[in-house]
Each structure stands twice: as structure tokens, then as C-alpha cells.
Design a protein around this motif. Structure first.
Motif, PDB file in Angstrom:
ATOM      1  N   ARG A 102     -59.413  15.584  24.469  1.00 34.31           N
ATOM      2  CA  ARG A 102     -60.737  14.772  25.287  1.00 34.31           C
ATOM      3  C   ARG A 102     -60.844  13.839  26.153  1.00 34.31           C
ATOM      4  O   ARG A 102     -61.230  12.915  26.144  1.00 34.31           O
ATOM      5  N   GLY A 103     -59.593  13.819  27.076  1.00 38.26           N
ATOM      6  CA  GLY A 103     -59.446  12.723  28.257  1.00 38.26           C
ATOM      7  C   GLY A 103     -58.663  11.608  27.485  1.00 38.26           C
ATOM      8  O   GLY A 103     -58.344  10.647  28.380  1.00 38.26           O
ATOM      9  N   GLN A 104     -58.347  11.777  26.200  1.00 38.16           N
ATOM     10  CA  GLN A 104     -57.441  10.283  25.693  1.00 38.16           C
ATOM     11  C   GLN A 104     -56.039  10.781  25.458  1.00 38.16           C
ATOM     12  O   GLN A 104     -55.592  11.982  25.067  1.00 38.16           O
ATOM     13  N   LEU A 105     -55.151   9.869  26.019  1.00 36.69           N
ATOM     14  CA  LEU A 105     -53.742  10.123  25.712  1.00 36.69           C
ATOM     15  C   LEU A 105     -53.362  10.045  24.214  1.00 36.69           C
ATOM     16  O   LEU A 105     -53.557   8.832  23.761  1.00 36.69           O
ATOM     17  N   VAL A 106     -52.605  10.997  23.878  1.00 34.72           N
ATOM     18  CA  VAL A 106     -52.248  11.041  22.307  1.00 34.72           C
ATOM     19  C   VAL A 106     -50.763  11.408  22.188  1.00 34.72           C
ATOM     20  O   VAL A 106     -50.486  11.444  21.126  1.00 34.72           O
ATOM     21  N   GLY A 107     -49.992  11.534  23.248  1.00 39.70           N
ATOM     22  CA  GLY A 107     -48.834  11.762  23.160  1.00 39.70           C
ATOM     23  C   GLY A 107     -47.932  11.940  24.506  1.00 39.70           C
ATOM     24  O   GLY A 107     -48.816  12.229  25.715  1.00 39.70           O
ATOM     25  N   GLU A 108     -46.821  11.602  24.628  1.00 40.71           N
ATOM     26  CA  GLU A 108     -45.987  11.627  25.771  1.00 40.71           C
ATOM     27  C   GLU A 108     -44.557  11.875  25.775  1.00 40.71           C
ATOM     28  O   GLU A 108     -44.008  11.347  24.708  1.00 40.71           O
TER      29      GLU A 108
END
Length: 199
Positions: A102-108
Motif C-alpha cells: 500500500r505504497g509503503q516500502l516493506v522489503g528490498e
């Protein structure tokens, strides 16, 4: 004697003019050939980045209805292909694959710099591990988990250069995939991807 000398001078001048004219014609011909090749065979084309497969690994999930708490953990494996449609190599710099909720960075995950030869398609396997603490801070998580569907997005941007003769052309290729994680059977569905490239 003077007449003979004058003829030699004229002949020498004519040869010189002829030589210069031929050289100019050759140079113009080479320039025209380079321009034609640059606009046809070596015309810069957009590298295309595509997601071929998304797979869930090691999904751990629990829901506490009394405490309104959610525990979600998983790893996402993405099979990525970058196709270089140019006749020459495409060299890209270090990049990152992002996992968003939902537009929030949660992994990379990092994508090391590399080069792709002309006409080559390079396959990459990207592993994105969910940062659970970031996911848990989102107020929509509890309702999404209760519905059994988690909406996620993966985003990759590759920035590099294509060298055509003496010129280096900057290229940016992006891919964005929206998909849903179905918690009950731990599968991925509703995948919709968009691919864009800028020269």
C-alpha cells in the motif's frame, strides 16, 4: 620552357584539386553512412525489463483476534528478465528491487551493476525478504489479513547507458508489478505489470 613549366603547374594544381575533391567526397560518404547506420541498424532501442515469475517462500502467518495482532513473515522470489534489443551492449549501474505494501516500502534487494550484450536477454533471480516491523506499522494490515488477501507491489528501476559509436545514450528501464498474496493457500494471484523505458 616557360610553357612547359606552366603546364606542369596546372597539371599539379588539377591533381591537387582532384585529390581534395575525392577526399571530401569520401568523408561526406562516410558521414552519410554513419548517419544511416545510426538511424537504422544502430538506432537506440529500449531495453525491456519483465517479471516472469513470483514465488512465495517460507510464509509464516498468525492472527490474534483478541489482541488484534498480526504476525506475517515471508520471502518473495522474483524471476526477472532484462532484454537488450540494441545491437550494442547496455551497461547499467547498481540498482535495487523494492517490495511495497500500500505504497509503503516493506522489503528490498540489491541488483549489482552489470552489462548485457547486444541482443542478449539476461535472467536474474531476486529474493525479497519482508521487513515485518514495517508491515506491522500499517493500519490496513489487520483488515487485509482478515479478508485473506494482501496487496503488494514490486518495483525495479535500471539506469544505464547504450554506446552508439562515439555517443553514450542514457537509458532508464522500470518495471512495476501489482499482485495479491492469498494467505489461506499461500499463493500469488491478480498479477498486473507495467513496463516503461526512457531514452
Amino acid at each position: 620552357m616557360d610553357g612547359f613549366s606552366g603546364k606542369n603547374k596546372r597539371s599539379s594544381r588539377n591533381k591537387c584539386c582532384c585529390c581534395i575533391g575525392t577526399t571530401v567526397c569520401i568523408i561526406i560518404g562516410i558521414v552519410i553512412l554513419i548517419v544511416i547506420l545510426a538511424l537504422t541498424v544502430f538506432k537506440p532501442k529500449r531495453p525491456v525489463t519483465t517479471f516472469d515469475n513470483l514465488t512465495l517462500k517460507d510464509m509464516d502467518f498468525s492472527l490474534d483476534l483478541t489482541g488484534l495482532k498480526v504476525h506475517v513473515n515471508f520471502t518473495l522470489e522474483a524471476d526477472l528478465n532484462v532484454k537488450n534489443r540494441n545491437k550494442v551492449g547496455f551497461k547499467y549501474s547498481n540498482s535495487t528491487a523494492f517490495l511495497n505494501y500500500r505504497g509503503q516500502l516493506v522489503g528490498e534487494a540489491p541488483l549489482p551493476a552489470n552489462q548485457i550484450s547486444g541482443g542478449e536477454t539476461k535472467a536474474m533471480n531476486v529474493t525479497l525478504t519482508l521487513m515485518a516491523d514495517r508491515l506491522l506499522s500499517n493500519s490496513d494490515l489487520f483488515s487485509d489479513v482478515r479478508s485473506g488477501v494482501l496487496p503488494l507491489n514490486t518495483y525495479i528501476k535500471l539506469s544505464g547507458k547504450v554506446k552508439i559509436g562515439l555517443f553514450k545514450i542514457h537509458v532508464v528501464s522500470t518495471s512495476s508489478c501489482d499482485f495479491s498474496v492469498y494467505i489461506s493457500n499461500r499463493t500469488i494471484g491478480d498479477q498486473n505489470c507495467e513496463y516503461k523505458t526512457k531514452l
